[in-house]
Design an enzyme around this catalytic site. Structure first.
Site, short mmCIF file in Angstrom:
data_model
loop_
_atom_site.label_atom_id
_atom_site.label_comp_id
_atom_site.label_asym_id
_atom_site.label_seq_id
_atom_site.Cartn_x
_atom_site.Cartn_y
_atom_site.Cartn_z
N LYS A 53 12.86 -2.69 2.18
CA LYS A 53 11.81 -3.68 2.09
C LYS A 53 12.11 -5.11 1.83
O LYS A 53 12.51 -5.42 1.39
CB LYS A 53 11.05 -3.31 0.52
CG LYS A 53 9.56 -3.82 0.64
CD LYS A 53 8.48 -2.94 -0.47
CE LYS A 53 6.88 -3.35 -0.34
NZ LYS A 53 6.62 -2.09 -0.98
N GLU A 81 -3.88 8.02 -8.77
CA GLU A 81 -4.65 7.61 -9.21
C GLU A 81 -5.58 8.91 -10.24
O GLU A 81 -6.35 8.79 -11.41
CB GLU A 81 -6.00 6.89 -8.67
CG GLU A 81 -5.55 5.42 -8.48
CD GLU A 81 -4.59 5.60 -7.42
OE1 GLU A 81 -4.32 6.40 -7.13
OE2 GLU A 81 -4.66 4.46 -6.85
N ARG A 118 -11.20 8.06 -5.59
CA ARG A 118 -11.02 9.60 -5.16
C ARG A 118 -10.45 10.28 -6.85
O ARG A 118 -9.79 11.34 -7.13
CB ARG A 118 -8.96 9.04 -4.44
CG ARG A 118 -8.79 8.51 -5.30
CD ARG A 118 -6.34 8.56 -4.67
NE ARG A 118 -7.60 8.23 -3.42
CZ ARG A 118 -5.83 8.70 -2.80
NH1 ARG A 118 -4.84 8.59 -3.05
NH2 ARG A 118 -6.06 8.26 -0.71
C1 LIG Z 1 -4.54 5.37 -3.19
C2 LIG Z 1 -3.57 3.98 -3.33
N1 LIG Z 1 -3.92 3.17 -4.45
C3 LIG Z 1 -3.10 2.39 -4.37
C4 LIG Z 1 -2.58 1.52 -3.74
C5 LIG Z 1 -2.51 -0.09 -3.20
N2 LIG Z 1 -0.80 0.17 -2.45
C6 LIG Z 1 -0.93 -0.25 -0.74
S1 LIG Z 1 0.59 -0.66 -0.85
C7 LIG Z 1 1.58 0.34 -2.39
C8 LIG Z 1 2.66 0.32 -2.50
C9 LIG Z 1 3.01 1.77 -0.96
O1 LIG Z 1 4.50 2.16 -1.17
P1 LIG Z 1 5.00 2.57 0.10
O2 LIG Z 1 3.88 4.26 0.14
O3 LIG Z 1 6.62 2.55 -1.06
O4 LIG Z 1 5.25 1.42 1.26
P2 LIG Z 1 6.08 0.50 1.50
O5 LIG Z 1 4.77 -0.30 0.70
O6 LIG Z 1 7.55 0.58 0.17
O7 LIG Z 1 6.38 0.11 2.56
C10 LIG Z 1 0.17 0.63 -2.71
C11 LIG Z 1 0.51 0.92 -4.25
C12 LIG Z 1 -3.43 2.38 -2.08
N3 LIG Z 1 -3.08 1.46 -1.08
N4 LIG Z 1 -4.09 2.84 -1.95
MG LIG Z 2 8.43 1.84 -0.55
#
Ligand SMILES: Cc1ncc(C[n+]2csc(CCOP(=O)(O)OP(=O)(O)O)c2C)c(N)n1
Ligand SMILES: [Mg+2]
Ligand SMILES: CC(=O)[C@@H](O)[C@H](O)COP(=O)(O)O
Length: 596
Positions: free
Chosen positions: A233, A321, A349
């Site tokens: 990342k 969640e 959700r």
């Molecule tokens: C239901 C939900 N909860 C929380 C979020 C906030 N959120 C956005 S990106 C993220 C982290 C995502 O991690 P990952 O899927 O590993 O993607 P990366 O950013 O590491 O590429 C979160 C928690 C969201 N978008 N949707």
């Molecule tokens: Mg990730």
């Protein structure tokens, strides 16, 4: 394209991302990690004939650049400009606009079924999901379906950087770490092979040609395949790679040299989030039964002060969640008072869990919804504009909307002191303004303003941070000869029993909330007045029953008529409109309510 040229292209894409996103703000770390992966996707698959589905969509900037939108990238996340997520309006290459995590595999399952029914199984279905999003329950519901249908090819590209914001938590994270470390064992047997998938990986997520080879092999198999791609990342940008908090997951305007915001003269304004975080840590120091839960957003929801002091009482459940809410119910059954800190939009959700796992059992759980109301640059699926509509019907749930930091601290304590059922506070994505003291507090209602030596023409009922705009509107209306009262009920659901009587003393009442006007606090207040046989017309001002695009929060609130000018305009239109029921004379005192 030969490897050196691919490398040069990746380097140019990275430089472009750093330059643009540091200027506009956006998701820097996730997109820097997805450069080679996205290049490979577009070299192997023929979008839009083949479907590329990005989970959450915050990592789709390179996809946008490779599908003809580099020229507009300076407008990223700005009103009328490019969305920070895929957008069907922008491109035929974009499929999923919803930025809520853990949905991509379900879309892919549906697309694969459509391909099979249409006899188009030569059109690939590819879902890109992060290791964080894979901790969400929907993803496993989809994996169960995908792995059980070997005749329906879907390629699941797992973009594994080991992080959500913070390092991804739980057994899955440990399993993926084991796969990353032991490629030999990984290939033999793992969670995915046990669910019916062919597994390719771990693949170096920054070797475009290596990813391409794995994708081509996956495509040729014509069955469900997981391609486990290991990325970094923030790859290629020191400030992101070295950012221990969240690898510059989402940034505002920052100095590209440092990845940090330009030093600004702080006006001392704190965010609502930080006020909440400090207040909760203080309560936790006094109450050993208080615990906190986050769904992979510890810092964004302000829980780190409590986590630093009481690490054993703060739980990160992953992007889960629904599980967070019902796990909180379990903690409450075990004698604790959980505080579940979640963005308002993401609690959507978990409504059933709030209703049936918490409220049905009258459990003492406190929900603190950050980002309630218009959030701004993250667009329609991020505005927290449905929580009051979705939750006002939950029996026994008490909902408060603090108007300022002082009320946030007071209401948080009050909510945590309530042991006979669930409570909920909602906070905006904004700097927390100055405290707004009440002139008087009567029957639980804060009278914030009342005109002197004027008739009781208009009552403005302000929900939470709308108090500021309501007070400004009151000042404008007074210059136009009206007598105005402004009231803040603090607890908006259930409706304060004294509010209809106060409304009955006025010729017109207007409720103001940064929630959908459909089914929110205003609707409940209007219903309470009807139930109390109050004749005063009640007008509900709120957000439209629509998906509101991305843009600056204040501008979007103004467009919805939720600023002083909009409120004033609405009142004047109501008074001028004979059909609106604004009585020419003040109604007789059918409710001998005490003077405000
Ligand atoms: C239901 C939900 N909860 C929380 C979020 C906030 N959120 C956005 S990106 C993220 C982290 C995502 O991690 P990952 O899927 O590993 O993607 P990366 O950013 O590491 O590429 C979160 C928690 C969201 N978008 N949707
Ligand atoms: Mg990730
Ligand atoms: C993609 C996602 O859901 C989050 O990263 C979102 O961008 C958070 O936005 P703020 O925390 O800046 O409100």
């Amino acid at each position: 394209m030969a490897e050196p040229e691919l490398g040069q292209l990746a380097s140019r894409l990275r430089s472009f991302l750093i330059g643009h996103v540091c200027a506009t703000g956006g998701h820097l770390g996730p997109n820097l990690g997805a450069v080679e992966l996205t290049l490979a996707l577009h070299r192997v698959f023929d979008s839009p004939r083949d479907s590329l589905v990005f989970d959450t969509g915050h990592q789709a900037y390179v996809h946008k650049l490779l599908t003809g939108r580099s020229g507009e990238f300076g407008t990223l996340r700005q009103a009328g400009g490019l969305s920070g997520y895929p957008s069907r309006r922008e491109s035929v290459h974009d499929l999923v606009e919803n930025s809520h995590a853990s949905t991509a595999l379900s879309y892919a399952d549906g697309l694969a079924k459509a391909r099979a029914l249409n006899g188009e199984q030569d059109r690939a279905v590819v879902a890109v999901i992060g290791d964080g999003a894979l901790t969400g329950g929907m993803a496993w519901e989809a994996l169960n379906n995908l792995g059980g249908a070997p005749q329906r090819p879907v390629i699941v590209v797992l973009n594994d950087n080991g992080r959500s914001y913070a390092p991804t938590t739980g057994a899955l994270a440990a399993h993926l770490a084991a796969l990353r470390q032991d490629a030999g064992a990984a290939v033999c047997r793992n969670l995915f092979t046990d669910l019916g998938f062919t597994y390719f990986g771990p693949v170096d997520g920054h070797d475009t040609e290596g990813i391409e080879e794995a994708l081509r092999r996956a495509r040729a198999l014509c069955r469900p395949v997981v391609v486990h791609v290991v990325t970094v990342k923030g790859k290629g940008y020191g400030p992101a790679e070295q950012d221990v908090a969240d690898c510059l997951h989402a940034v505002g305007t920052v100095d590209p040299a440092t990845g940090r915001p330009a030093p600004i003269r702080s006006n001392g304004a704190r965010s609502w989030t930080s006020v909440f975080g400090q207040a909760l840590a203080e309560v936790a120091a006094e109450r050993a039964d208080v615990v906190a839960i986050t769904a992979a957003m510890l810092r964004p929801t302000g829980l780190h002060p409590m986590q630093q002091r009481f690490p054993e009482r703060v739980f990160d459940v992953g992007i889960a969640e629904q599980h967070a809410v019902t796990s909180a119910a379990g903690l409450a059954m075990g004698g604790f008072h959980p505080v579940v800190a979640i963005y308002a939009t993401f609690l959507n959700r978990a409504v059933d869990q709030v209703l049936m796992d918490v409220a049905l059992h009258r459990l003492p759980v406190t929900f603190v919804l950050d980002r309630a109301g218009i959030t701004g640059p993250d667009g329609p699926s991020h505005h927290g504009m449905w929580d009051l509509s979705l939750l006002s019907a939950v029996p026994g749930l008490r909902i408060a909307a603090p108007r300022d930091p002082a009320r946030l601290r007071t209401l948080l304590r009050a909510a945590i002191d309530m042991q006979d059922g669930p409570t909920l506070l909602r906070l905006p994505k904004a700097a927390a303004g100055p405290d707004i003291e009440a002139l008087a507090r009567i029957d639980g209602l804060d009278i914030l303003h009342r005109s002197t030596r004027r008739p009781l023409d208009v009552l403005l009922v302000a929900v939470g941070p709308m108090a500021e705009a309501a007070l400004a509107a009151a000042a404008l209306l007074e210059t136009q000869g009206f007598g105005v009262t402004v009231v803040d009920p603090r607890w908006v659901i259930p409706v304060n029993a004294a509010l209809p009587a106060l409304i009955a003393r006025h010729r017109l009442a207007v409720t103001i909330e940064d929630n959908s006007r459909t089914g929110g606090a205003g609707s409940a207040i209007a219903q309470a007045c009807r139930d109390a046989r109050v004749d005063t017309p009640v007008t509900v001002l709120g957000l439209p029953r629509a998906f509101i695009p991305h843009g600056p929060r204040k501008a979007l609130l103004a467009q919805a008529g939720l600023d002083a000018a909009g409120i004033t305009r609405a009142v004047r239109e109501l008074i001028a409109d004979p059909a609106a029921g604004f009585p020419s004379e003040r109604p007789a005192l059918s409710h001998p309510a005490r003077r405000p």
